[in-house]
Scaffold this motif. Structure first.
Motif, short mmCIF file in Angstrom:
data_model
loop_
_atom_site.label_atom_id
_atom_site.label_comp_id
_atom_site.label_asym_id
_atom_site.label_seq_id
_atom_site.Cartn_x
_atom_site.Cartn_y
_atom_site.Cartn_z
N GLU A 1 0.82 -0.96 0.06
CA GLU A 1 0.11 0.04 0.00
C GLU A 1 1.08 1.33 -0.12
O GLU A 1 2.30 1.15 -0.27
N GLY A 2 0.34 2.39 0.45
CA GLY A 2 1.15 3.39 0.07
C GLY A 2 2.25 3.65 1.35
O GLY A 2 3.14 4.38 0.90
N ASP A 3 2.36 3.02 2.41
CA ASP A 3 3.10 3.28 3.38
C ASP A 3 3.92 2.01 3.73
O ASP A 3 4.58 2.09 4.81
N HIS A 4 3.64 0.81 3.24
CA HIS A 4 4.28 -0.38 3.45
C HIS A 4 4.35 -1.81 2.13
O HIS A 4 3.37 -1.33 1.44
N VAL A 5 5.00 -2.57 2.50
CA VAL A 5 5.10 -3.57 1.46
C VAL A 5 5.01 -4.96 2.44
O VAL A 5 5.49 -5.09 3.41
N HIS A 6 4.66 -6.01 1.52
CA HIS A 6 4.36 -7.44 2.07
C HIS A 6 5.32 -8.20 1.13
O HIS A 6 4.97 -8.00 -0.01
N LEU A 7 5.86 -9.19 1.56
CA LEU A 7 6.68 -10.12 0.77
C LEU A 7 6.47 -11.38 1.55
O LEU A 7 6.35 -11.65 2.58
N LEU A 8 6.40 -12.40 0.47
CA LEU A 8 6.40 -13.88 0.86
C LEU A 8 7.69 -14.50 0.39
O LEU A 8 7.64 -14.57 -0.94
N VAL A 9 8.74 -14.74 1.03
CA VAL A 9 10.04 -15.22 0.62
C VAL A 9 10.12 -16.72 0.89
O VAL A 9 9.63 -17.02 2.13
N HIS A 10 10.66 -17.36 0.16
CA HIS A 10 10.94 -18.78 0.13
C HIS A 10 12.34 -18.85 0.47
O HIS A 10 13.18 -18.51 -0.73
N TYR A 11 12.94 -19.19 1.53
CA TYR A 11 14.33 -19.09 1.53
C TYR A 11 15.09 -20.50 2.09
O TYR A 11 14.49 -21.25 2.74
N PRO A 12 16.20 -20.67 1.73
CA PRO A 12 17.18 -21.85 1.97
C PRO A 12 17.43 -21.50 3.70
O PRO A 12 17.63 -20.61 4.09
N PRO A 13 17.69 -22.63 4.30
CA PRO A 13 18.08 -22.75 5.71
C PRO A 13 19.32 -22.14 6.12
O PRO A 13 19.75 -21.83 7.00
N ASN A 14 20.08 -22.00 4.97
CA ASN A 14 21.62 -21.64 5.46
C ASN A 14 21.57 -20.03 5.43
O ASN A 14 22.71 -19.45 5.68
N ILE A 15 20.71 -19.36 5.06
CA ILE A 15 20.50 -17.71 5.13
C ILE A 15 19.96 -17.53 6.40
O ILE A 15 18.78 -17.84 6.72
N ALA A 16 20.79 -16.46 6.91
CA ALA A 16 20.07 -15.79 8.25
C ALA A 16 18.97 -14.73 7.69
O ALA A 16 19.39 -14.14 6.89
N LEU A 17 17.50 -14.90 8.30
CA LEU A 17 16.55 -14.03 7.62
C LEU A 17 16.99 -12.74 7.84
O LEU A 17 16.77 -11.83 7.28
N SER A 18 17.69 -12.43 9.11
CA SER A 18 18.01 -10.97 9.34
C SER A 18 18.93 -10.58 8.22
O SER A 18 18.83 -9.15 7.81
N LYS A 19 19.91 -11.22 7.76
CA LYS A 19 20.83 -10.60 6.80
C LYS A 19 20.00 -10.36 5.38
O LYS A 19 20.41 -9.56 4.70
N LEU A 20 19.20 -11.32 5.05
CA LEU A 20 18.36 -11.22 4.16
C LEU A 20 17.47 -9.88 3.96
O LEU A 20 17.44 -8.97 3.23
N VAL A 21 16.74 -9.56 5.23
CA VAL A 21 15.96 -8.54 5.39
C VAL A 21 16.98 -7.20 5.27
O VAL A 21 16.44 -6.21 4.47
N ASN A 22 17.89 -7.07 5.88
CA ASN A 22 19.09 -6.07 5.86
C ASN A 22 19.46 -5.67 4.49
O ASN A 22 19.51 -4.42 3.88
N SER A 23 19.62 -6.65 3.51
CA SER A 23 19.96 -6.47 2.15
C SER A 23 18.72 -5.94 1.41
O SER A 23 18.91 -5.19 0.62
N LEU A 24 17.61 -6.63 1.66
CA LEU A 24 16.37 -6.38 0.93
C LEU A 24 16.04 -4.70 1.19
O LEU A 24 15.99 -3.77 0.19
N LYS A 25 16.17 -4.10 2.65
CA LYS A 25 15.95 -2.86 2.86
C LYS A 25 16.94 -1.96 2.34
O LYS A 25 16.58 -0.67 1.85
N GLY A 26 18.20 -2.44 2.41
CA GLY A 26 19.26 -1.45 2.10
C GLY A 26 19.40 -1.28 0.54
O GLY A 26 19.15 -0.10 0.14
N VAL A 27 19.30 -2.33 -0.32
CA VAL A 27 19.52 -2.14 -1.58
C VAL A 27 18.19 -1.69 -2.17
O VAL A 27 18.37 -0.62 -3.15
N SER A 28 16.94 -1.89 -1.52
CA SER A 28 15.84 -1.24 -2.29
C SER A 28 15.76 0.45 -1.74
O SER A 28 15.41 1.14 -2.57
#
Length: 132
Positions: A55-82
């Motif tokens: 919506e205007g002020d937020h986004v929703h994602l459904l992510v299928h991720y491998p177990p060797n990925i720390a979700l916090s690192k993925l989130v950090n990268s998603l937010k930083g790069v975007s």
């Protein structure tokens, strides 16, 4: 289900990112560009962006991720790069909304989707009131 050398996994996370001060920044074009950026980031991590909407002020994602990925690192990268790309490509629009020097709020929501059927989570994301 996805397979690795020593694992079979089916990990999904529902992520929600909110703009700084919950400002209404997004329009349809920005959401489309944000989805492209986040899809590329996920692929770089070996993850898959299964659903995206917002919506205007937020986004929703459904992510299928491998177990060797720390979700916090993925989130950090998603937010930083975007944030970097969106602030560069939509400077005028973002500056007018008053988010300050930061695009995303520092917090986020992450929920495991193992308990609810994925179809319900997908429907929820699909039914977000996307601005025109």
């Amino acid at each position: 289900m996805r397979r690795g050398n020593h694992v079979i996994h089916n990990l999904h996370a529902h992520l929600v990112f909110v703009t700084n001060y919950r400002r209404e920044v997004f329009n349809d074009n920005m959401l489309t560009r944000c989805e492209t950026i986040m899809r590329d980031v996920c692929e770089g991590f070996g993850a898959q962006l299964r659903e995206f909407n917002g919506e205007g002020d937020h986004v929703h994602l459904l992510v299928h991720y491998p177990p060797n990925i720390a979700l916090s690192k993925l989130v950090n990268s998603l937010k930083g790069v975007s944030s970097r790309y969106l602030r560069t490509e939509y400077t005028g629009r973002i500056n007018r909304t008053g988010t300050g020097p930061v695009f995303w709020s520092p917090s986020y929501f992450a929920g495991s989707c193992g308990g609810a059927p994925l179809s319900i989570v997908k429907d929820y994301i699909d039914n977000q009131k996307r601005p025109a």
